[in-house]
Write a protein that holds these residues in place. Structure first.
Motif, PDB file in Angstrom:
ATOM      1  N   LEU A 126     -67.751  56.392  -7.860  1.00 25.78           N
ATOM      2  CA  LEU A 126     -69.024  56.236  -8.562  1.00 25.78           C
ATOM      3  C   LEU A 126     -68.971  56.924  -9.928  1.00 25.78           C
ATOM      4  O   LEU A 126     -69.497  56.398 -10.911  1.00 25.78           O
ATOM      5  CB  LEU A 126     -70.178  56.773  -7.719  1.00 25.78           C
ATOM      6  N   THR A 127     -68.318  58.064 -10.002  1.00 19.58           N
ATOM      7  CA  THR A 127     -68.148  58.748 -11.285  1.00 19.58           C
ATOM      8  C   THR A 127     -67.305  57.893 -12.227  1.00 19.58           C
ATOM      9  O   THR A 127     -67.618  57.779 -13.422  1.00 19.58           O
ATOM     10  CB  THR A 127     -67.499  60.128 -11.082  1.00 19.58           C
ATOM     11  N   ALA A 128     -66.257  57.286 -11.701  1.00 13.50           N
ATOM     12  CA  ALA A 128     -65.406  56.405 -12.514  1.00 13.50           C
ATOM     13  C   ALA A 128     -66.209  55.216 -13.033  1.00 13.50           C
ATOM     14  O   ALA A 128     -66.072  54.807 -14.192  1.00 13.50           O
ATOM     15  CB  ALA A 128     -64.216  55.926 -11.692  1.00 13.50           C
ATOM     16  N   TYR A 129     -67.055  54.673 -12.179  1.00 10.82           N
ATOM     17  CA  TYR A 129     -67.923  53.570 -12.594  1.00 10.82           C
ATOM     18  C   TYR A 129     -68.834  54.029 -13.742  1.00 10.82           C
ATOM     19  O   TYR A 129     -68.965  53.342 -14.757  1.00 10.82           O
ATOM     20  CB  TYR A 129     -68.744  53.078 -11.400  1.00 10.82           C
ATOM     21  N   ALA A 130     -69.463  55.197 -13.592  1.00 11.07           N
ATOM     22  CA  ALA A 130     -70.353  55.733 -14.625  1.00 11.07           C
ATOM     23  C   ALA A 130     -69.602  55.912 -15.938  1.00 11.07           C
ATOM     24  O   ALA A 130     -70.102  55.551 -17.012  1.00 11.07           O
ATOM     25  CB  ALA A 130     -70.951  57.065 -14.165  1.00 11.07           C
ATOM     26  N   TYR A 131     -68.413  56.449 -15.859  1.00 13.99           N
ATOM     27  CA  TYR A 131     -67.605  56.686 -17.058  1.00 13.99           C
ATOM     28  C   TYR A 131     -67.302  55.380 -17.783  1.00 13.99           C
ATOM     29  O   TYR A 131     -67.452  55.271 -19.002  1.00 13.99           O
ATOM     30  CB  TYR A 131     -66.310  57.398 -16.660  1.00 13.99           C
ATOM     31  N   ASN A 132     -66.900  54.379 -17.027  1.00 11.69           N
ATOM     32  CA  ASN A 132     -66.558  53.102 -17.647  1.00 11.69           C
ATOM     33  C   ASN A 132     -67.786  52.377 -18.183  1.00 11.69           C
ATOM     34  O   ASN A 132     -67.713  51.705 -19.212  1.00 11.69           O
ATOM     35  CB  ASN A 132     -65.754  52.242 -16.678  1.00 11.69           C
ATOM     36  N   MET A 133     -68.914  52.517 -17.507  1.00 10.24           N
ATOM     37  CA  MET A 133     -70.155  51.949 -18.043  1.00 10.24           C
ATOM     38  C   MET A 133     -70.505  52.614 -19.371  1.00 10.24           C
ATOM     39  O   MET A 133     -70.951  51.960 -20.305  1.00 10.24           O
ATOM     40  CB  MET A 133     -71.307  52.114 -17.051  1.00 10.24           C
ATOM     41  N   ALA A 134     -70.273  53.906 -19.460  1.00 13.80           N
ATOM     42  CA  ALA A 134     -70.531  54.614 -20.719  1.00 13.80           C
ATOM     43  C   ALA A 134     -69.608  54.094 -21.817  1.00 13.80           C
ATOM     44  O   ALA A 134     -70.046  53.875 -22.952  1.00 13.80           O
ATOM     45  CB  ALA A 134     -70.343  56.109 -20.523  1.00 13.80           C
ATOM     46  N   ARG A 135     -68.352  53.881 -21.486  1.00 16.98           N
ATOM     47  CA  ARG A 135     -67.415  53.357 -22.486  1.00 16.98           C
ATOM     48  C   ARG A 135     -67.817  51.957 -22.943  1.00 16.98           C
ATOM     49  O   ARG A 135     -67.480  51.550 -24.046  1.00 16.98           O
ATOM     50  CB  ARG A 135     -66.001  53.348 -21.932  1.00 16.98           C
ATOM     51  N   LEU A 136     -68.524  51.240 -22.093  1.00 12.82           N
ATOM     52  CA  LEU A 136     -69.013  49.902 -22.447  1.00 12.82           C
ATOM     53  C   LEU A 136     -70.377  49.973 -23.137  1.00 12.82           C
ATOM     54  O   LEU A 136     -70.997  48.952 -23.400  1.00 12.82           O
ATOM     55  CB  LEU A 136     -69.106  49.030 -21.189  1.00 12.82           C
ATOM     56  N   ASN A 137     -70.832  51.185 -23.403  1.00 11.12           N
ATOM     57  CA  ASN A 137     -72.115  51.451 -24.052  1.00 11.12           C
ATOM     58  C   ASN A 137     -73.297  50.972 -23.212  1.00 11.12           C
ATOM     59  O   ASN A 137     -74.320  50.562 -23.745  1.00 11.12           O
ATOM     60  CB  ASN A 137     -72.159  50.847 -25.463  1.00 11.12           C
ATOM     61  N   ARG A 138     -73.148  51.053 -21.905  1.00 12.34           N
ATOM     62  CA  ARG A 138     -74.225  50.708 -20.982  1.00 12.34           C
ATOM     63  C   ARG A 138     -74.811  52.011 -20.454  1.00 12.34           C
ATOM     64  O   ARG A 138     -74.601  52.405 -19.317  1.00 12.34           O
ATOM     65  CB  ARG A 138     -73.697  49.783 -19.897  1.00 12.34           C
ATOM     66  N   GLU A 139     -75.536  52.663 -21.359  1.00 17.38           N
ATOM     67  CA  GLU A 139     -76.022  54.025 -21.141  1.00 17.38           C
ATOM     68  C   GLU A 139     -76.883  54.162 -19.896  1.00 17.38           C
ATOM     69  O   GLU A 139     -76.668  55.060 -19.080  1.00 17.38           O
ATOM     70  CB  GLU A 139     -76.805  54.478 -22.371  1.00 17.38           C
ATOM     71  N   GLU A 140     -77.881  53.294 -19.735  1.00 17.34           N
ATOM     72  CA  GLU A 140     -78.802  53.448 -18.611  1.00 17.34           C
ATOM     73  C   GLU A 140     -78.070  53.366 -17.278  1.00 17.34           C
ATOM     74  O   GLU A 140     -78.255  54.208 -16.395  1.00 17.34           O
ATOM     75  CB  GLU A 140     -79.902  52.384 -18.675  1.00 17.34           C
ATOM     76  N   GLU A 141     -77.202  52.364 -17.144  1.00 21.23           N
ATOM     77  CA  GLU A 141     -76.450  52.197 -15.898  1.00 21.23           C
ATOM     78  C   GLU A 141     -75.550  53.400 -15.622  1.00 21.23           C
ATOM     79  O   GLU A 141     -75.438  53.873 -14.502  1.00 21.23           O
ATOM     80  CB  GLU A 141     -75.599  50.931 -16.016  1.00 21.23           C
ATOM     81  N   SER A 142     -74.924  53.888 -16.665  1.00 26.77           N
ATOM     82  CA  SER A 142     -74.039  55.031 -16.540  1.00 26.77           C
ATOM     83  C   SER A 142     -74.799  56.272 -16.076  1.00 26.77           C
ATOM     84  O   SER A 142     -74.363  56.968 -15.152  1.00 26.77           O
ATOM     85  CB  SER A 142     -73.362  55.301 -17.883  1.00 26.77           C
ATOM     86  N   LEU A 143     -75.928  56.538 -16.688  1.00 24.50           N
ATOM     87  CA  LEU A 143     -76.684  57.736 -16.347  1.00 24.50           C
ATOM     88  C   LEU A 143     -77.309  57.648 -14.957  1.00 24.50           C
ATOM     89  O   LEU A 143     -77.405  58.656 -14.253  1.00 24.50           O
ATOM     90  CB  LEU A 143     -77.746  58.019 -17.413  1.00 24.50           C
ATOM     91  N   VAL A 144     -77.703  56.456 -14.528  1.00 29.13           N
ATOM     92  CA  VAL A 144     -78.239  56.292 -13.172  1.00 29.13           C
ATOM     93  C   VAL A 144     -77.139  56.602 -12.152  1.00 29.13           C
ATOM     94  O   VAL A 144     -77.379  57.268 -11.146  1.00 29.13           O
ATOM     95  CB  VAL A 144     -78.829  54.871 -12.976  1.00 29.13           C
ATOM     96  N   ALA A 145     -75.924  56.126 -12.422  1.00 29.83           N
ATOM     97  CA  ALA A 145     -74.801  56.421 -11.520  1.00 29.83           C
ATOM     98  C   ALA A 145     -74.512  57.919 -11.497  1.00 29.83           C
ATOM     99  O   ALA A 145     -74.274  58.501 -10.433  1.00 29.83           O
ATOM    100  CB  ALA A 145     -73.564  55.631 -11.935  1.00 29.83           C
ATOM    101  N   LEU A 146     -74.548  58.563 -12.657  1.00 30.39           N
ATOM    102  CA  LEU A 146     -74.338  60.021 -12.697  1.00 30.39           C
ATOM    103  C   LEU A 146     -75.449  60.762 -11.960  1.00 30.39           C
ATOM    104  O   LEU A 146     -75.191  61.773 -11.303  1.00 30.39           O
ATOM    105  CB  LEU A 146     -74.257  60.518 -14.136  1.00 30.39           C
TER     106      LEU A 146
END
Length: 191
Positions: A126-146
């Motif tokens: 899940l952390t890896a997913y959040a990190y990659n979402m952040a790299r894709l500039n998908r901030e909301e999705e990334s922060l929800v996962a974090l």
């Protein structure tokens, strides 16, 4: 004689027998392919062809999913890496009897505090997913996962609070993530 029915001791006994080396859970022919992938690591097309071959041969194997994630992550192909992080999460959720949607997972559903292999890897995925979402500039999705990682790992063993700071801190330490008001701190607009 110690009471083996108490929760902490019983848990310790279970975790001792868990298979920690996921490579051992791969079909034997896959281990040879792994060696070949690493032998051709600097040849992107050849290495990716080999990765796709092992995916086709054993798509429901955790070790194959981890290899696919790592390959795409190190190639900085965040969309594919996020897909494989979710594939690992899906595999682990089934084995841990967790909901398919990670947003529905609560701390009571599994022992996320004792860090046995599957729950630790679930949190890492899940952390890896959040990190990659952040790299894709998908901030909301990334922060929800974090948020979910922090809920399940309140001691912060996985470093989610620090990762959040990197993602949304004033300088974006990794230089890769969410735009800030003052995102031009590195280069002036006059360049």
């Amino acid at each position: 004689m110690p009471d083996l029915t108490s929760e902490p001791q019983q848990s310790a006994r279970i975790y001792r027998f868990e298979p920690y080396n996921f490579q051992n859970n791969m079909p034997p022919q896959m281990r040879d392919k792994l060696k070949e992938i690493f032998a051709h690591w600097s040849e992107s097309e050849k290495a990716e062809t080999l990765v796709r071959e092992i995916i086709d041969e054993a798509p429901d194997t955790l070790g194959v999913r981890i290899v696919a994630y790592r390959f795409y992550f190190y190639r900085r192909r965040s969309l594919e890496a996020a897909h494989w992080a979710m594939a690992c999460l899906e595999w682990l959720s089934k084995r841990l009897d967790l909901p398919a949607d990670w947003r529905q997972v609560t701390p009571e559903m599994a022992d996320f505090r004792h860090w046995h292999a599957y729950t630790r890897l679930w949190l890492q995925s899940l952390t890896a997913y959040a990190y990659n979402m952040a790299r894709l500039n998908r901030e909301e999705e990334s922060l929800v996962a974090l948020d979910k990682v922090e809920e399940l790992d309140p001691e912060g063993k996985l470093g989610a609070p620090r990762l959040r700071q990197v993602f949304s801190g004033p300088r974006g330490d990794a230089g890769m993530l969410f735009p800030k008001e003052f995102d031009n701190w590195r280069f002036s607009k006059e360049l």
